[in-house]
Design an enzyme around this catalytic site. Structure first.
Site, PDB file in Angstrom:
ATOM      1  N   LYS A  14     -27.628 106.052  15.968  1.00 54.22           N
ATOM      2  CA  LYS A  14     -27.135 104.899  16.729  1.00 54.22           C
ATOM      3  C   LYS A  14     -28.309 104.315  17.510  1.00 54.22           C
ATOM      4  CE  LYS A  14     -25.479 103.878  20.818  1.00 54.22           C
ATOM      5  NZ  LYS A  14     -25.930 102.487  20.897  1.00 54.22           N
ATOM      6  N   GLU A  43     -33.833 113.560  26.153  1.00 52.24           N
ATOM      7  CA  GLU A  43     -35.131 113.002  26.582  1.00 52.24           C
ATOM      8  C   GLU A  43     -34.788 111.863  27.529  1.00 52.24           C
ATOM      9  OE1 GLU A  43     -38.113 114.072  25.465  1.00 52.24           O
ATOM     10  OE2 GLU A  43     -37.284 115.515  24.058  1.00 52.24           O
ATOM     11  N   CYS A  70     -40.862 105.400  29.638  1.00 52.08           N
ATOM     12  CA  CYS A  70     -40.264 106.472  30.440  1.00 52.08           C
ATOM     13  C   CYS A  70     -41.288 107.321  31.179  1.00 52.08           C
ATOM     14  CB  CYS A  70     -39.428 107.362  29.538  1.00 52.08           C
ATOM     15  SG  CYS A  70     -40.337 107.855  28.067  1.00 52.08           S
ATOM     16  N   GLU A  80     -36.459 104.952  39.123  1.00 52.98           N
ATOM     17  CA  GLU A  80     -37.104 104.389  37.939  1.00 52.98           C
ATOM     18  C   GLU A  80     -36.776 102.895  37.856  1.00 52.98           C
ATOM     19  OE1 GLU A  80     -35.447 105.495  34.067  1.00 52.98           O
ATOM     20  OE2 GLU A  80     -37.494 105.753  33.326  1.00 52.98           O
TER      21      GLU A  80
HETATM   22  P1  NAD Z   1     -29.210 104.129  28.351  1.00 49.20           P
HETATM   23  O1  NAD Z   1     -29.038 105.514  28.815  1.00 49.20           O
HETATM   24  O2  NAD Z   1     -28.475 103.059  29.034  1.00 49.20           O
HETATM   25  O3  NAD Z   1     -28.787 104.017  26.810  1.00 49.20           O
HETATM   26  C1  NAD Z   1     -29.360 104.864  25.818  1.00 49.20           C
HETATM   27  C2  NAD Z   1     -28.434 104.927  24.615  1.00 49.20           C
HETATM   28  O4  NAD Z   1     -27.234 105.573  24.997  1.00 49.20           O
HETATM   29  C3  NAD Z   1     -28.037 103.549  24.069  1.00 49.20           C
HETATM   30  O5  NAD Z   1     -28.041 103.592  22.667  1.00 49.20           O
HETATM   31  C4  NAD Z   1     -26.614 103.391  24.600  1.00 49.20           C
HETATM   32  O6  NAD Z   1     -25.819 102.559  23.799  1.00 49.20           O
HETATM   33  C5  NAD Z   1     -26.124 104.828  24.536  1.00 49.20           C
HETATM   34  N1  NAD Z   1     -24.977 105.109  25.407  1.00 49.20           N
HETATM   35  C6  NAD Z   1     -24.707 104.571  26.609  1.00 49.20           C
HETATM   36  N2  NAD Z   1     -23.545 105.092  27.088  1.00 49.20           N
HETATM   37  C7  NAD Z   1     -23.095 105.974  26.180  1.00 49.20           C
HETATM   38  C8  NAD Z   1     -21.963 106.831  26.103  1.00 49.20           C
HETATM   39  N3  NAD Z   1     -21.061 106.882  27.075  1.00 49.20           N
HETATM   40  N4  NAD Z   1     -21.813 107.621  25.008  1.00 49.20           N
HETATM   41  C9  NAD Z   1     -22.751 107.601  24.033  1.00 49.20           C
HETATM   42  N5  NAD Z   1     -23.827 106.803  24.038  1.00 49.20           N
HETATM   43  C10 NAD Z   1     -24.018 106.008  25.108  1.00 49.20           C
HETATM   44  O7  NAD Z   1     -30.787 103.860  28.357  1.00 49.20           O
HETATM   45  P2  NAD Z   1     -31.558 102.513  28.033  1.00 49.20           P
HETATM   46  O8  NAD Z   1     -31.369 101.560  29.165  1.00 49.20           O
HETATM   47  O9  NAD Z   1     -31.250 102.075  26.644  1.00 49.20           O
HETATM   48  O10 NAD Z   1     -33.077 103.046  27.993  1.00 49.20           O
HETATM   49  C11 NAD Z   1     -33.882 103.204  29.112  1.00 49.20           C
HETATM   50  C12 NAD Z   1     -33.915 104.657  29.561  1.00 49.20           C
HETATM   51  O11 NAD Z   1     -34.382 105.499  28.509  1.00 49.20           O
HETATM   52  C13 NAD Z   1     -34.882 104.873  30.703  1.00 49.20           C
HETATM   53  O12 NAD Z   1     -34.286 105.690  31.669  1.00 49.20           O
HETATM   54  C14 NAD Z   1     -36.048 105.595  30.046  1.00 49.20           C
HETATM   55  O13 NAD Z   1     -36.825 106.369  30.920  1.00 49.20           O
HETATM   56  C15 NAD Z   1     -35.355 106.412  29.012  1.00 49.20           C
HETATM   57  N6  NAD Z   1     -36.278 106.844  27.946  1.00 49.20           N
HETATM   58  C16 NAD Z   1     -36.686 108.156  27.908  1.00 49.20           C
HETATM   59  C17 NAD Z   1     -37.590 108.569  26.936  1.00 49.20           C
HETATM   60  C18 NAD Z   1     -38.108 109.992  26.881  1.00 49.20           C
HETATM   61  O14 NAD Z   1     -38.752 110.355  25.892  1.00 49.20           O
HETATM   62  N7  NAD Z   1     -37.863 110.810  27.884  1.00 49.20           N
HETATM   63  C19 NAD Z   1     -38.062 107.659  25.984  1.00 49.20           C
HETATM   64  C20 NAD Z   1     -37.616 106.351  26.063  1.00 49.20           C
HETATM   65  C21 NAD Z   1     -36.721 105.944  27.042  1.00 49.20           C
END
Ligand code: NAD
Length: 493
Positions: A186, A261, A295, A395
């Site tokens: 997804k 992650e 991130c 963040e």
């Molecule tokens: P997010 O947590 O809002 O969404 C991530 C994914 O989760 C999306 O595909 C979203 O549709 C899905 N999602 C949201 N709610 C859900 C639920 N209830 N059930 C299942 N899936 C769900 O994050 P974002 O805004 O897309 O990305 C930014 C974040 O990602 C930042 O916090 C960043 O630090 C983090 N990030 C971490 C890494 C790492 O390697 N640690 C890498 C990239 C990004």
């Protein structure tokens, strides 16, 4: 700006893009679609099918069926498919870089120079590793003949954020496939384009139907049923710490293994003997790379009091000279943030930080780019003030950093370790013994010396505490994460 797009990208975007399930391009069972927006202009660039629970069920059932044959292949046969895919990705690297720049808004120079080639390297890394990997070991026990056999799990589910769609796909999915699992992916609803393009290329090189499935859609509509599906055997989630906790809890209900992650709030500690030009280059780069939507990047800059003024003068000059523009334009050094919501959020942090008493070191914020009025541009901003400020603690995920002066090593380390995040930090000093000492004491998954954002295959990358749990990426350990241990034992005599 779309005149810059190559013909392959134009053709791909010209029709609504369905889901990729069981090797077939399939409209969502719910008939829903979603518009993909170019953050550089605010205009629609594509229409993509938006899935639901039924689509997820079809994808997981297809992946489960494909698992029987994919897992039965010899590692070198799977590696052969993956190497074919790597060749194909390489031949379409320009198209992928353009789609990534268009979708995320990231600077094409970064997509073309790093994201795409580094992601392709990942395919080859895990293909090679899978051929020489250790799929079991003999145990030396008294009166029992025993061994550990390592086998793939089955259907692995992947949920991704929007900041590095191509690299995160490669880093997470390739080890799983190389180990013999099948996958349901997804992507983030905002940025599905390169993931879908990879499916097109996987189909062209003959990766068997059902091995890779992609269901685009909202978190609850697609992510949740993917986690809850009884045939999903493990989940890898990359995204925010808040959503990550919900995912962990859902996986705990099943229970299935879950790799998280998550977010970060990295610090950089710059001592007064550091190569200042290098520190300036690295830290300005840390918040302009992908418009600060990284991130692990450094957004808390701890600068020794003796060099603070000099550092500020140099870094502000550097940031002011950054060329801000549309991602797809090869001249652009920093694109927009990914969406209107992200722009609002980054600006909201600025305003809250100032309200809480922070002082602007560099005034940035919302900015217009000539000819691209609808784009979500934010110029870099730097704040300073109390480490209790919201902009030091949370963040922001935009081109912003918070500066704090320090006197000595102990004070710097206390500041670094004052948050619950634990993804990546860096230390800058000419004294390598001090660098090593400080690096060891910074509580996170990654400590970098005289650089920030250091990636290589074979260098494990992952977070701890609020930044992640359950394994990382980019190393041999990642490959073994996608194999389960089975012990086989026979009492003797
Ligand atoms: P997010 O947590 O809002 O969404 C991530 C994914 O989760 C999306 O595909 C979203 O549709 C899905 N999602 C949201 N709610 C859900 C639920 N209830 N059930 C299942 N899936 C769900 O994050 P974002 O805004 O897309 O990305 C930014 C974040 O990602 C930042 O916090 C960043 O630090 C983090 N990030 C971490 C890494 C790492 O390697 N640690 C890498 C990239 C990004």
């Amino acid at each position: 700006m779309h005149d810059l797009l190559c013909s392959q990208a134009k053709t791909f975007l010209s029709q609504p893009i369905p889901l990729f399930i069981n090797g077939t391009w399939t409209n969502s069972q719910g008939g829903k679609t979603t518009d993909v927006i170019d953050p550089s202009s605010g205009l629609k660039v594509a229409t993509v099918a938006s899935g639901n629970e039924q689509d997820v069920d079809m994808a997981v059932v297809a992946a489960d069926k494909a698992f029987k044959t994919w897992s039965a292949l010899a590692p070198k046969e799977r590696a052969h498919y993956l190497n074919l895919l790597a060749d194909k990705l390489e031949s379409e690297a320009q198209t992928l870089a353009q789609l990534e720049a268009l979708d995320v808004g990231k600077a094409f120079v970064n997509a073309d120079g790093f994201d795409i080639p580094f992601g392709i390297e990942c395919v080859r890394y895990y293909a090679d590793l899978s051929v020489t990997a250790d799929y079991g070991k003999t145990l030396e026990l008294k009166d029992i003949e025993a061994r550990v056999h390592r086998a793939p799990y089955g259907v692995c589910g992947f949920i991704f954020p929007w900041n590095f769609p191509f690299d995160l796909l490669m880093w997470n999915v390739m080890p799983a496939l190389a180990a013999g699992n099948t996958v349901v992916i997804k992507p983030a609803e905002l940025t599905p384009l390169t993931t879908l393009y990879v499916c097109k290329l996987a189909e062209e090189v003959g990766i068997p139907a059902g091995v890779i499935n992609v269901v685009v859609g909202a978190g609850r509509a697609v992510g949740t049923p993917l986690i809850e599906h009884p045939k999903t055997r493990r989940i890898s989630f990359t995204g925010s710490s808040g959503v990550g906790k919900q995912i962990a809890s859902m996986c705990g209900q099943r229970p299935i293994p879950c790799k998280l992650e998550l977010g970060g709030k990295g610090a950089a500690v710059v001592f007064d003997d550091a190569d200042l030009d290098n520190a300036v280059e690295q830290l300005a780069g840390a918040i302009t790379l992908n418009t600060g939507q990284v991130c692990c990047t450094a957004t808390r800059w701890l600068i020794h009091e003796n060099i603070y003024d000099q550092f500020v003068e140099k870094v502000t000059a550097k940031l002011k000279s950054t060329i801000i523009g549309p991602g797809i334009d090869p001249k652009t050094e920093m694109g927009p943030v990914v969406s209107q919501a992200q722009q609002d959020s980054v600006l909201d942090y600025l305003s809250k930080g100032l309200t809480e008493g922070a002082v602007e070191v560099l005034a940035g914020g919302k900015v217009a780019v000539d000819g691209h009025d609808g784009g979500y541009y934010v110029a870099p901003y730097l704040l300073t003030g109390s480490p209790e400020n919201i902009c030091f603690k949370e963040e922001i995920f935009g081109p912003a950093a918070f500066l704090v002066k320090f006197k000595d090593e102990e004070e710097a380390l206390d500041l670094v370790n004052s948050l619950e995040y634990g993804l990546a930090n860096s230390v800058f000093s000419a004294d390598l013994a001090r660098c090593g000492r400080v690096a060891e004491k910074m509580i996170a998954g990654n400590s970098w010396i005289n650089a920030h954002n250091v990636f290589a295959y074979g260098l494990p990358y992952g977070g701890i505490n609020m930044s992640g749990v359950g394994g990382g990426v980019n190393s041999p350990e990642t490959f073994y994460d996608y194999l389960r241990d089975l012990t086989i034992a026979r009492p003797l005599g």
